[in-house]
Design an enzyme around this catalytic site. Structure first.
Site, PDB file in Angstrom:
ATOM      1  N   GLU A   1      61.230  40.344   3.418  1.00 19.43           N
ATOM      2  CA  GLU A   1      61.053  39.996   4.836  1.00 19.43           C
ATOM      3  C   GLU A   1      60.166  41.014   5.544  1.00 19.43           C
ATOM      4  OE1 GLU A   1      63.823  40.114   3.094  1.00 19.43           O
ATOM      5  OE2 GLU A   1      65.353  38.730   3.813  1.00 19.43           O
TER       6      GLU A   1
ATOM      7  N   CYS B   1      69.049  41.266   5.148  1.00 23.70           N
ATOM      8  CA  CYS B   1      69.871  42.478   5.275  1.00 23.70           C
ATOM      9  C   CYS B   1      69.765  43.025   6.694  1.00 23.70           C
ATOM     10  CB  CYS B   1      69.431  43.527   4.249  1.00 23.70           C
ATOM     11  SG  CYS B   1      67.944  44.432   4.724  1.00 23.70           S
TER      12      CYS B   1
ATOM     13  N   CYS C   1      66.314  44.372   7.832  1.00 20.61           N
ATOM     14  CA  CYS C   1      65.360  43.278   8.080  1.00 20.61           C
ATOM     15  C   CYS C   1      65.692  42.544   9.370  1.00 20.61           C
ATOM     16  CB  CYS C   1      65.325  42.327   6.896  1.00 20.61           C
ATOM     17  SG  CYS C   1      64.550  43.087   5.445  1.00 20.61           S
TER      18      CYS C   1
ATOM     19  N   ASN D   1      59.960  41.290  -2.373  1.00 16.34           N
ATOM     20  CA  ASN D   1      60.508  42.642  -2.418  1.00 16.34           C
ATOM     21  C   ASN D   1      59.787  43.480  -3.464  1.00 16.34           C
ATOM     22  OD1 ASN D   1      61.921  40.859  -4.223  1.00 16.34           O
ATOM     23  ND2 ASN D   1      63.570  42.316  -4.456  1.00 16.34           N
TER      24      ASN D   1
HETATM   25  N1  THU Z   1      66.291  42.081  -0.753  1.00 13.97           N
HETATM   26  C1  THU Z   1      65.316  41.435  -0.042  1.00 13.97           C
HETATM   27  O1  THU Z   1      64.125  41.523  -0.367  1.00 13.97           O
HETATM   28  N2  THU Z   1      65.690  40.694   1.019  1.00 13.97           N
HETATM   29  C2  THU Z   1      66.975  40.476   1.400  1.00 13.97           C
HETATM   30  O2  THU Z   1      67.213  39.773   2.376  1.00 13.97           O
HETATM   31  C3  THU Z   1      68.077  41.065   0.641  1.00 13.97           C
HETATM   32  C4  THU Z   1      67.689  42.039  -0.409  1.00 13.97           C
HETATM   33  C5  THU Z   1      65.893  42.852  -1.931  1.00 13.97           C
HETATM   34  C6  THU Z   1      66.037  44.342  -1.805  1.00 13.97           C
HETATM   35  C7  THU Z   1      66.179  44.739  -3.252  1.00 13.97           C
HETATM   36  O3  THU Z   1      64.883  44.846  -3.831  1.00 13.97           O
HETATM   37  C8  THU Z   1      66.880  43.557  -3.895  1.00 13.97           C
HETATM   38  O4  THU Z   1      66.693  42.464  -3.026  1.00 13.97           O
HETATM   39  C9  THU Z   1      68.366  43.773  -4.126  1.00 13.97           C
HETATM   40  O5  THU Z   1      68.993  44.208  -2.985  1.00 13.97           O
END
Ligand code: THU
Length: 163
Positions: free
Chosen positions: A75, A112, A115, A62
């Site tokens: 993702e 989420c 994604c 992320n």
């Molecule tokens: N996040 C992801 O990268 N993938 C997920 O499946 C859930 C959330 C990230 C987004 C944000 O940068 C941080 O986690 C908190 O939500």
């Protein structure tokens, strides 16, 4: 009137030692790549790694932004990388892991909503299921055989005018 129901089965493992070798390696990669996340705002560091039909492994993390909505999840970072670097490649599996400043990473997290929509698009595009492997740095692991299960009644764009 009738009632329809929806259910799906998924695999639950007590630890990474129980996984088959390929799945374990992919999860290890996702666990390790979390250190590359740029997440100074949430301090929630996510890694997503994929195994492709050409044998390659690719990972994403992320990437946050001071303007919060500009951030992107791990993702979708890796999905964009696959499509850019190996267009047409089939994703056999994606492993997702995390570490967090505020919580123990001893359980799975799942993708989420945005994604899930992106993963469904990839499944449609490649016409083959993506195995989803979910686990923290330690602890139990869930394996879901297709993204379809994680987003029932998804919008697939079949109704869009493609003319
Ligand atoms: N996040 C992801 O990268 N993938 C997920 O499946 C859930 C959330 C990230 C987004 C944000 O940068 C941080 O986690 C908190 O939500």
């Amino acid at each position: 009137m009738k009632t329809n129901s929806f259910e799906f089965a998924y695999e639950v493992y007590d630890s990474i030692e129980e996984l088959q070798k390929g799945d374990a390696a992919l999860l290890e990669t996702a666990r390790a790549i979390t250190v590359q996340a740029y997440a100074p705002y949430s301090r929630f560091f996510v890694g997503a790694s994929v195994k492709l039909d050409n044998g390659q492994l690719l990972s994403g993390t992320n990437q946050e932004n001071a303007s919060f909505p500009a951030g992107i999840c791990a993702e979708r970072t890796v999905l964009a990388a696959v499509s850019s670097v190996y267009p047409g490649a089939v994703i056999h599996a994606m492993a997702i892991s995390f570490r967090s400043a505020g919580a123990a990473s001893n359980h799975p997290i799942s993708p989420c909503g945005i994604c899930r929509q992106s993963l469904i698009e990839q499944e449609k595009r490649q016409q083959a299921p993506i195995r989803i492997i979910l686990g923290g740095q330690v602890g139990p692991i869930f394996i879901i055989s297709s993204m379809n299960h994680l987003l029932p009644f998804s919008f697939t764009g079949e109704e869009l005018d493609k003319g």
